[in-house]
Design a protein around this motif. Structure first.
Motif, PDB file in Angstrom:
ATOM      1  N   ALA A 160     -19.337  23.240 -31.613  1.00  0.00           N
ATOM      2  CA  ALA A 160     -20.630  22.631 -31.296  1.00  0.00           C
ATOM      3  C   ALA A 160     -21.710  23.147 -32.241  1.00  0.00           C
ATOM      4  CB  ALA A 160     -21.001  22.925 -29.843  1.00  0.00           C
ATOM      5  N   MET A 161     -21.667  24.447 -32.509  1.00  0.00           N
ATOM      6  CA  MET A 161     -22.626  25.057 -33.422  1.00  0.00           C
ATOM      7  C   MET A 161     -22.464  24.487 -34.840  1.00  0.00           C
ATOM      8  SD  MET A 161     -23.319  29.161 -33.771  1.00  0.00           S
ATOM      9  CE  MET A 161     -22.268  29.398 -32.353  1.00  0.00           C
ATOM     10  N   LEU A 162     -21.217  24.380 -35.287  1.00  0.00           N
ATOM     11  CA  LEU A 162     -20.938  23.864 -36.628  1.00  0.00           C
ATOM     12  C   LEU A 162     -21.382  22.400 -36.772  1.00  0.00           C
ATOM     13  CD1 LEU A 162     -17.346  25.320 -37.204  1.00  0.00           C
ATOM     14  CD2 LEU A 162     -19.364  25.836 -38.601  1.00  0.00           C
ATOM     15  N   ALA A 163     -21.159  21.635 -35.704  1.00  0.00           N
ATOM     16  CA  ALA A 163     -21.473  20.199 -35.741  1.00  0.00           C
ATOM     17  C   ALA A 163     -22.912  19.899 -35.338  1.00  0.00           C
ATOM     18  CB  ALA A 163     -20.522  19.444 -34.820  1.00  0.00           C
ATOM     19  N   ASN A 164     -23.628  20.941 -34.926  1.00  0.00           N
ATOM     20  CA  ASN A 164     -25.008  20.782 -34.453  1.00  0.00           C
ATOM     21  C   ASN A 164     -25.079  19.780 -33.300  1.00  0.00           C
ATOM     22  OD1 ASN A 164     -27.724  21.455 -34.454  1.00  0.00           O
ATOM     23  ND2 ASN A 164     -28.280  19.833 -35.896  1.00  0.00           N
ATOM     24  N   LEU A 165     -24.153  19.966 -32.352  1.00  0.00           N
ATOM     25  CA  LEU A 165     -24.086  19.107 -31.168  1.00  0.00           C
ATOM     26  C   LEU A 165     -24.159  19.962 -29.913  1.00  0.00           C
ATOM     27  CD1 LEU A 165     -21.103  16.784 -32.173  1.00  0.00           C
ATOM     28  CD2 LEU A 165     -23.484  16.055 -31.885  1.00  0.00           C
ATOM     29  N   PRO A 166     -24.600  19.384 -28.785  1.00  0.00           N
ATOM     30  CA  PRO A 166     -24.577  20.141 -27.529  1.00  0.00           C
ATOM     31  C   PRO A 166     -23.135  20.484 -27.136  1.00  0.00           C
ATOM     32  CG  PRO A 166     -25.938  18.166 -27.326  1.00  0.00           C
ATOM     33  CD  PRO A 166     -25.189  18.043 -28.617  1.00  0.00           C
ATOM     34  N   GLU A 167     -22.955  21.657 -26.573  1.00  0.00           N
ATOM     35  CA  GLU A 167     -21.619  22.088 -26.145  1.00  0.00           C
ATOM     36  C   GLU A 167     -20.968  21.090 -25.193  1.00  0.00           C
ATOM     37  OE1 GLU A 167     -20.691  26.125 -24.757  1.00  0.00           O
ATOM     38  OE2 GLU A 167     -22.420  26.790 -25.937  1.00  0.00           O
ATOM     39  N   ASP A 168     -21.761  20.563 -24.273  1.00  0.00           N
ATOM     40  CA  ASP A 168     -21.213  19.632 -23.284  1.00  0.00           C
ATOM     41  C   ASP A 168     -20.641  18.377 -23.955  1.00  0.00           C
ATOM     42  OD1 ASP A 168     -21.818  21.321 -21.236  1.00  0.00           O
ATOM     43  OD2 ASP A 168     -23.624  20.263 -20.587  1.00  0.00           O
ATOM     44  N   ASP A 169     -21.294  17.920 -25.023  1.00  0.00           N
ATOM     45  CA  ASP A 169     -20.803  16.741 -25.740  1.00  0.00           C
ATOM     46  C   ASP A 169     -19.457  17.025 -26.400  1.00  0.00           C
ATOM     47  OD1 ASP A 169     -23.222  15.763 -24.979  1.00  0.00           O
ATOM     48  OD2 ASP A 169     -23.948  15.264 -26.993  1.00  0.00           O
ATOM     49  N   VAL A 170     -19.348  18.193 -27.017  1.00  0.00           N
ATOM     50  CA  VAL A 170     -18.102  18.570 -27.691  1.00  0.00           C
ATOM     51  C   VAL A 170     -16.991  18.762 -26.664  1.00  0.00           C
ATOM     52  CG1 VAL A 170     -16.970  20.323 -29.127  1.00  0.00           C
ATOM     53  CG2 VAL A 170     -19.309  19.580 -29.649  1.00  0.00           C
ATOM     54  N   ARG A 171     -17.333  19.387 -25.554  1.00  0.00           N
ATOM     55  CA  ARG A 171     -16.351  19.611 -24.483  1.00  0.00           C
ATOM     56  C   ARG A 171     -15.832  18.258 -23.954  1.00  0.00           C
ATOM     57  NH1 ARG A 171     -19.341  22.517 -21.776  1.00  0.00           N
ATOM     58  NH2 ARG A 171     -18.800  24.507 -22.731  1.00  0.00           N
ATOM     59  N   ALA A 172     -16.733  17.306 -23.790  1.00  0.00           N
ATOM     60  CA  ALA A 172     -16.352  15.975 -23.292  1.00  0.00           C
ATOM     61  C   ALA A 172     -15.438  15.265 -24.286  1.00  0.00           C
ATOM     62  CB  ALA A 172     -17.606  15.143 -23.031  1.00  0.00           C
ATOM     63  N   LEU A 173     -15.737  15.375 -25.575  1.00  0.00           N
ATOM     64  CA  LEU A 173     -14.889  14.769 -26.610  1.00  0.00           C
ATOM     65  C   LEU A 173     -13.503  15.409 -26.613  1.00  0.00           C
ATOM     66  CD1 LEU A 173     -17.421  14.540 -29.577  1.00  0.00           C
ATOM     67  CD2 LEU A 173     -16.260  12.596 -28.519  1.00  0.00           C
ATOM     68  N   TRP A 174     -13.513  16.719 -26.509  1.00  0.00           N
ATOM     69  CA  TRP A 174     -12.256  17.490 -26.493  1.00  0.00           C
ATOM     70  C   TRP A 174     -11.358  17.008 -25.361  1.00  0.00           C
ATOM     71  CZ3 TRP A 174     -12.477  19.902 -30.878  1.00  0.00           C
ATOM     72  CH2 TRP A 174     -11.582  20.910 -31.190  1.00  0.00           C
ATOM     73  N   LYS A 175     -12.004  16.847 -24.189  1.00  0.00           N
ATOM     74  CA  LYS A 175     -11.261  16.431 -22.996  1.00  0.00           C
ATOM     75  C   LYS A 175     -10.801  14.980 -23.120  1.00  0.00           C
ATOM     76  CE  LYS A 175     -11.597  16.605 -17.965  1.00  0.00           C
ATOM     77  NZ  LYS A 175     -12.452  16.887 -16.796  1.00  0.00           N
ATOM     78  N   GLN A 176     -11.675  14.130 -23.609  1.00  0.00           N
ATOM     79  CA  GLN A 176     -11.370  12.697 -23.718  1.00  0.00           C
ATOM     80  C   GLN A 176     -10.170  12.446 -24.634  1.00  0.00           C
ATOM     81  OE1 GLN A 176     -14.675  10.339 -25.110  1.00  0.00           O
ATOM     82  NE2 GLN A 176     -13.432   8.503 -25.396  1.00  0.00           N
ATOM     83  N   TYR A 177     -10.131  13.150 -25.762  1.00  0.00           N
ATOM     84  CA  TYR A 177      -9.066  12.899 -26.750  1.00  0.00           C
ATOM     85  C   TYR A 177      -7.890  13.863 -26.626  1.00  0.00           C
ATOM     86  CZ  TYR A 177     -12.241   9.580 -28.864  1.00  0.00           C
ATOM     87  OH  TYR A 177     -13.069   8.494 -29.064  1.00  0.00           O
ATOM     88  N   ASP A 178      -8.005  14.821 -25.712  1.00  0.00           N
ATOM     89  CA  ASP A 178      -6.884  15.694 -25.353  1.00  0.00           C
ATOM     90  C   ASP A 178      -6.257  16.391 -26.572  1.00  0.00           C
ATOM     91  OD1 ASP A 178      -5.287  16.835 -23.370  1.00  0.00           O
ATOM     92  OD2 ASP A 178      -3.697  15.362 -23.635  1.00  0.00           O
ATOM     93  N   ILE A 179      -7.099  16.767 -27.536  1.00  0.00           N
ATOM     94  CA  ILE A 179      -6.586  17.359 -28.781  1.00  0.00           C
ATOM     95  C   ILE A 179      -5.896  18.689 -28.521  1.00  0.00           C
ATOM     96  CG2 ILE A 179      -7.236  18.329 -31.009  1.00  0.00           C
ATOM     97  CD1 ILE A 179      -9.391  16.327 -31.229  1.00  0.00           C
ATOM     98  N   TRP A 180      -6.490  19.520 -27.685  1.00  0.00           N
ATOM     99  CA  TRP A 180      -5.939  20.845 -27.390  1.00  0.00           C
ATOM    100  C   TRP A 180      -4.489  20.738 -26.927  1.00  0.00           C
ATOM    101  CZ3 TRP A 180      -9.748  25.134 -26.480  1.00  0.00           C
ATOM    102  CH2 TRP A 180      -9.121  26.360 -26.284  1.00  0.00           C
ATOM    103  N   ASN A 181      -4.285  19.886 -25.923  1.00  0.00           N
ATOM    104  CA  ASN A 181      -2.946  19.725 -25.353  1.00  0.00           C
ATOM    105  C   ASN A 181      -1.969  19.094 -26.349  1.00  0.00           C
ATOM    106  OD1 ASN A 181      -1.056  19.771 -23.035  1.00  0.00           O
ATOM    107  ND2 ASN A 181      -1.190  17.553 -23.232  1.00  0.00           N
ATOM    108  N   GLN A 182      -2.445  18.108 -27.103  1.00  0.00           N
ATOM    109  CA  GLN A 182      -1.575  17.464 -28.104  1.00  0.00           C
ATOM    110  C   GLN A 182      -1.087  18.480 -29.142  1.00  0.00           C
ATOM    111  OE1 GLN A 182      -2.538  13.564 -29.827  1.00  0.00           O
ATOM    112  NE2 GLN A 182      -4.281  13.528 -28.433  1.00  0.00           N
ATOM    113  N   TYR A 183      -1.991  19.341 -29.564  1.00  0.00           N
ATOM    114  CA  TYR A 183      -1.647  20.329 -30.582  1.00  0.00           C
ATOM    115  C   TYR A 183      -0.703  21.385 -30.008  1.00  0.00           C
ATOM    116  CZ  TYR A 183      -2.441  23.533 -34.536  1.00  0.00           C
ATOM    117  OH  TYR A 183      -2.279  24.350 -35.620  1.00  0.00           O
ATOM    118  N   GLU A 184      -0.996  21.825 -28.793  1.00  0.00           N
ATOM    119  CA  GLU A 184      -0.183  22.895 -28.195  1.00  0.00           C
ATOM    120  C   GLU A 184       1.197  22.421 -27.750  1.00  0.00           C
ATOM    121  OE1 GLU A 184      -2.310  25.131 -25.224  1.00  0.00           O
ATOM    122  OE2 GLU A 184      -3.287  26.333 -26.788  1.00  0.00           O
ATOM    123  N   THR A 185       1.389  21.125 -27.639  1.00  0.00           N
ATOM    124  CA  THR A 185       2.727  20.627 -27.282  1.00  0.00           C
ATOM    125  C   THR A 185       3.442  20.002 -28.480  1.00  0.00           C
ATOM    126  OG1 THR A 185       1.710  18.602 -26.432  1.00  0.00           O
ATOM    127  CG2 THR A 185       2.279  20.298 -24.817  1.00  0.00           C
ATOM    128  N   GLY A 186       2.919  20.248 -29.671  1.00  0.00           N
ATOM    129  CA  GLY A 186       3.604  19.830 -30.888  1.00  0.00           C
ATOM    130  C   GLY A 186       3.559  18.347 -31.182  1.00  0.00           C
TER     131      GLY A 186
END
Length: 203
Positions: A25-51
């Protein structure tokens, strides 16, 4: 008890799960909540951690999602690795002391970038890598499964030829503990202010 299985985050190495979102969020100059919502919406964390996606795809997704094509790989990796806090060497030493008495395993929901970072920290502290510390390591991205799915526990038991009732599992997540218990594994919930060292006192 013949076998000990350890989680990595908040068992061996302390983590701050909010740090990557905060840093991106700091790097992108965006609110944390916006980044968190994007993260959740696109499920990147889980996709990456499950290969489902590899390192390059993960970084590309992050750049696209946060609209910054100029970020170098190192910038993304550093922000992603901010989840990892200082590694207490005494925890590694204690696990090493158990090698002659038990079969030791690692089971972690994690990503390749995190594992490379942890191993780099370990070697810089003159400690063995995770692959050297344990008889076998089971990473979610490698086996394409994640805790608390019963399948990943069964995979570990089968692959390592373990008897559930002879196996203890240390994890900080209650859902992971419950799933392991349902397979007959003796699951120990590592909860602050205690650390893994407290739970290993009588082992």
């Amino acid at each position: 008890m013949k076998n000990l299985i350890f989680d990595l985050g908040d068992v061996i190495i302390p983590i701050d799960l909010t740090a990557p979102v905060r840093n991106f969020a700091m790097l992108a100059n965006l609110p944390e909540d916006d980044v968190r919502a994007l993260w959740k919406q696109y499920d990147i964390w889980n996709q990456y951690e499950t290969g489902l996606i590899d390192d390059e795809s993960f970084r590309t997704h992050v750049r696209q999602l946060l609209k910054n094509d100029a970020w170098a790989d190192e910038v993304i990796d550093t922000a992603w690795n901010s989840v990892l806090l200082d590694l207490p060497v005494e925890r590694i030493e204690r696990i090493k002391s158990l090698q002659s008495k038990y079969r030791l395993f690692l089971l972690s929901n994690t990503s390749p970038i995190h594992i490379r970072r942890v191993n780099h920290v370990l070697t810089s502290l003159n400690q063995p890598t995770l692959e050297e510390l344990f008889e076998r390591v089971f990473y979610s991205y490698d086996v394409r499964m994640a805790k608390p799915s019963p399948d990943i526990y069964q995979h570990v038991l089968t692959e390592a030829n373990l008897v559930a009732s002879e196996t203890a599992f240390f994890d900080d997540n209650s859902a992971n503990i419950k799933a392991a218990e349902e397979l007959g594994i003796q699951a120990i919930h590592v909860q602050p202010p205690k650390t893994i060292l407290d739970y290993l006192k009588d082992v």
